[in-house]
Design a protein around this motif. Sequence first.
Motif, mmCIF file in Angstrom:
data_model
loop_
_atom_site.group_PDB
_atom_site.id
_atom_site.type_symbol
_atom_site.label_atom_id
_atom_site.label_comp_id
_atom_site.label_asym_id
_atom_site.label_seq_id
_atom_site.Cartn_x
_atom_site.Cartn_y
_atom_site.Cartn_z
ATOM 1 N N GLU A 147 9.960 12.676 4.605
ATOM 2 C CA GLU A 147 8.667 12.945 3.968
ATOM 3 C C GLU A 147 8.827 13.095 2.462
ATOM 4 O OE1 GLU A 147 5.857 15.326 7.058
ATOM 5 O OE2 GLU A 147 7.667 16.381 6.446
ATOM 6 N N LEU A 148 9.834 13.865 2.041
ATOM 7 C CA LEU A 148 10.068 14.072 0.617
ATOM 8 C C LEU A 148 10.396 12.754 -0.080
ATOM 9 C CD1 LEU A 148 12.168 17.373 0.793
ATOM 10 C CD2 LEU A 148 9.771 17.125 0.128
ATOM 11 N N GLN A 149 11.193 11.916 0.592
ATOM 12 C CA GLN A 149 11.514 10.605 0.025
ATOM 13 C C GLN A 149 10.260 9.740 -0.107
ATOM 14 O OE1 GLN A 149 14.490 9.356 2.850
ATOM 15 N NE2 GLN A 149 16.197 10.156 1.624
ATOM 16 N N ASN A 150 9.362 9.850 0.870
ATOM 17 C CA ASN A 150 8.102 9.110 0.796
ATOM 18 C C ASN A 150 7.241 9.586 -0.359
ATOM 19 O OD1 ASN A 150 7.360 6.989 2.853
ATOM 20 N ND2 ASN A 150 8.261 8.526 4.196
ATOM 21 N N PHE A 151 7.235 10.908 -0.596
ATOM 22 C CA PHE A 151 6.466 11.442 -1.714
ATOM 23 C C PHE A 151 6.974 10.876 -3.039
ATOM 24 C CE2 PHE A 151 5.660 15.497 0.944
ATOM 25 C CZ PHE A 151 4.606 14.868 1.589
ATOM 26 N N LEU A 152 8.306 10.790 -3.182
ATOM 27 C CA LEU A 152 8.882 10.232 -4.407
ATOM 28 C C LEU A 152 8.487 8.769 -4.581
ATOM 29 C CD1 LEU A 152 12.474 11.785 -4.353
ATOM 30 C CD2 LEU A 152 10.579 12.394 -5.867
ATOM 31 N N MET A 153 8.494 8.023 -3.488
ATOM 32 C CA MET A 153 8.098 6.613 -3.540
ATOM 33 C C MET A 153 6.625 6.485 -3.932
ATOM 34 S SD MET A 153 10.039 5.161 -0.133
ATOM 35 C CE MET A 153 9.191 3.589 -0.259
ATOM 36 N N ILE A 154 5.794 7.387 -3.388
ATOM 37 C CA ILE A 154 4.359 7.353 -3.697
ATOM 38 C C ILE A 154 4.125 7.641 -5.170
ATOM 39 C CG2 ILE A 154 2.148 8.498 -3.276
ATOM 40 C CD1 ILE A 154 3.255 9.047 -0.398
ATOM 41 N N LEU A 155 4.795 8.683 -5.671
ATOM 42 C CA LEU A 155 4.641 9.039 -7.076
ATOM 43 C C LEU A 155 5.117 7.906 -7.986
ATOM 44 C CD1 LEU A 155 5.813 12.767 -6.992
ATOM 45 C CD2 LEU A 155 3.489 11.909 -7.261
ATOM 46 N N ASP A 156 6.215 7.258 -7.624
ATOM 47 C CA ASP A 156 6.736 6.149 -8.416
ATOM 48 C C ASP A 156 5.742 4.984 -8.430
ATOM 49 O OD1 ASP A 156 8.995 4.808 -9.834
ATOM 50 O OD2 ASP A 156 8.927 3.483 -8.093
ATOM 51 N N ARG A 157 5.151 4.716 -7.266
ATOM 52 C CA ARG A 157 4.176 3.628 -7.174
ATOM 53 C C ARG A 157 2.927 3.944 -7.984
ATOM 54 N NH1 ARG A 157 2.451 2.168 -1.274
ATOM 55 N NH2 ARG A 157 1.576 4.271 -1.412
ATOM 56 N N GLU A 158 2.448 5.190 -7.896
ATOM 57 C CA GLU A 158 1.262 5.569 -8.649
ATOM 58 C C GLU A 158 1.524 5.543 -10.147
ATOM 59 O OE1 GLU A 158 -0.359 9.235 -7.298
ATOM 60 O OE2 GLU A 158 -1.324 8.283 -5.579
ATOM 61 N N GLU A 159 2.741 5.946 -10.549
ATOM 62 C CA GLU A 159 3.106 5.913 -11.965
ATOM 63 C C GLU A 159 3.061 4.485 -12.491
ATOM 64 O OE1 GLU A 159 6.736 7.393 -14.917
ATOM 65 O OE2 GLU A 159 7.105 7.052 -12.782
ATOM 66 N N LYS A 160 3.635 3.545 -11.734
ATOM 67 C CA LYS A 160 3.647 2.141 -12.146
ATOM 68 C C LYS A 160 2.225 1.580 -12.212
ATOM 69 C CE LYS A 160 8.265 1.087 -10.342
ATOM 70 N NZ LYS A 160 9.052 0.316 -9.348
ATOM 71 N N ASP A 161 1.378 1.980 -11.243
ATOM 72 C CA ASP A 161 -0.010 1.509 -11.250
ATOM 73 C C ASP A 161 -0.751 2.004 -12.481
ATOM 74 O OD1 ASP A 161 0.367 0.186 -8.881
ATOM 75 O OD2 ASP A 161 -0.489 1.770 -7.619
ATOM 76 N N LYS A 162 -0.542 3.280 -12.831
ATOM 77 C CA LYS A 162 -1.201 3.851 -14.008
ATOM 78 C C LYS A 162 -0.738 3.153 -15.280
ATOM 79 C CE LYS A 162 -3.719 7.102 -12.130
ATOM 80 N NZ LYS A 162 -5.200 7.069 -12.225
ATOM 81 N N ILE A 163 0.567 2.888 -15.374
ATOM 82 C CA ILE A 163 1.113 2.206 -16.550
ATOM 83 C C ILE A 163 0.502 0.816 -16.690
ATOM 84 C CG2 ILE A 163 3.198 1.180 -17.537
ATOM 85 C CD1 ILE A 163 4.775 3.540 -16.378
ATOM 86 N N GLN A 164 0.397 0.093 -15.572
ATOM 87 C CA GLN A 164 -0.184 -1.247 -15.599
ATOM 88 C C GLN A 164 -1.651 -1.206 -16.011
ATOM 89 O OE1 GLN A 164 0.542 -3.001 -11.773
ATOM 90 N NE2 GLN A 164 2.736 -3.296 -12.135
ATOM 91 N N GLN A 165 -2.380 -0.202 -15.539
ATOM 92 C CA GLN A 165 -3.790 -0.066 -15.891
ATOM 93 C C GLN A 165 -3.964 0.172 -17.385
ATOM 94 O OE1 GLN A 165 -5.561 2.956 -13.414
ATOM 95 N NE2 GLN A 165 -4.945 1.938 -11.517
ATOM 96 N N VAL A 166 -3.125 1.069 -17.939
ATOM 97 C CA VAL A 166 -3.209 1.369 -19.372
ATOM 98 C C VAL A 166 -2.824 0.157 -20.195
ATOM 99 C CG1 VAL A 166 -2.247 2.776 -21.238
ATOM 100 C CG2 VAL A 166 -2.818 3.841 -19.060
ATOM 101 N N GLN A 167 -1.736 -0.523 -19.803
ATOM 102 C CA GLN A 167 -1.302 -1.718 -20.531
ATOM 103 C C GLN A 167 -2.380 -2.803 -20.493
ATOM 104 O OE1 GLN A 167 2.387 -2.592 -18.515
ATOM 105 N NE2 GLN A 167 3.628 -1.516 -20.046
ATOM 106 N N LYS A 168 -3.008 -2.998 -19.356
ATOM 107 C CA LYS A 168 -4.055 -4.004 -19.220
ATOM 108 C C LYS A 168 -5.258 -3.662 -20.094
ATOM 109 C CE LYS A 168 -6.720 -6.452 -15.687
ATOM 110 N NZ LYS A 168 -7.025 -6.567 -14.242
ATOM 111 N N LYS A 169 -5.608 -2.372 -20.124
ATOM 112 C CA LYS A 169 -6.745 -1.921 -20.914
ATOM 113 C C LYS A 169 -6.525 -2.197 -22.399
ATOM 114 C CE LYS A 169 -9.186 2.339 -22.161
ATOM 115 N NZ LYS A 169 -9.284 3.808 -21.917
ATOM 116 N N TYR A 170 -5.358 -1.800 -22.918
ATOM 117 C CA TYR A 170 -5.091 -1.964 -24.340
ATOM 118 C C TYR A 170 -4.789 -3.417 -24.701
ATOM 119 C CZ TYR A 170 -5.313 3.025 -25.168
ATOM 120 O OH TYR A 170 -5.759 4.309 -25.288
ATOM 121 N N SER A 171 -4.325 -4.187 -23.755
ATOM 122 C CA SER A 171 -4.128 -5.611 -23.983
ATOM 123 C C SER A 171 -5.467 -6.298 -24.229
ATOM 124 C CB SER A 171 -3.414 -6.239 -22.783
ATOM 125 O OG SER A 171 -3.267 -7.620 -22.963
#
Length: 266
Positions: free
Chosen positions: A224-248
């Motif tokens: 479960e803890l490993q899944n939480f880390l994977m989820i947080l990593d995925r959400e972090e990457k999604d947020k970064i992509q959203q911000v990069q797309k917005k400013y692009s």
Amino acid sequence: MTVGSSMSSGYSSLDEELEDFFFTAKTTFFKSAQSRAPAKNVTKTAEEEKPEAPTTQEIEQIINSYNAKVTNCFVMKLNEDGTYTGFIKVHLKLRRPVTVPAGIRPQSIYDALKEVNLADMTEKRTSFYLPLDAVKQLHISSTTTVSEVIQGLLKKFMVVDNPQKFALFKEMQRDGQVLFQKLSLTEYPLYLRLLAGPDTDVLSFVLKENETGEVEWDAFSIPELQNFLMILDREEKDKIQQVQKKYSKFKQRLEETLKEAGGKPG
């Protein structure tokens, strides 16, 4: 307790709507719930004003009134001993993965009739997301408690997580807002359904994570803890992509504006 089901898939982030009693406030997965403990005298007053339980004759009248409003076959039935049976619908709005046995076949009718616990057939475990807003139709008794409803739902889905990780809420609409109230483990959902009537817009039941404040990490398994880390990593990457797309897009518009203005006199 018998169970019927219908599902719809979906995904949500780890943000959770949470407050102590009725709530609409936003909080994150790591943030403690900012609960406001009610004064002791207020709690005492509520207990003193708690209405007396209705008599069997009153229950019969309420059931007859309830059944008259039912537009399907999910009516309530009064037994000779004064108890009654009926149906409740529970929405499963779980935002975190659940732990289930790995490599287990789906439950058969034979397993259900013989109450075979397939989770005991293997020690291997895996975690996955239940479809967001899956719905289970439960046939229960007036003596069935919230605790028993939670355990029955987990057993049906073969979830081996501790039942204390989950809580049953009643969902209501008031003044255009959707409100949630966490139910005590000793409350009787069918009685609440009876008093509210069959309209699920007036009252519905929701199974969610049991948020009690600080996250108790010791209660979770390693997968479960490993899944939480994977989820947080995925959400972090999604947020970064959203911000990069917005400013692009902003940068592209500025460059186009500057190019258009380049040939014009200042």
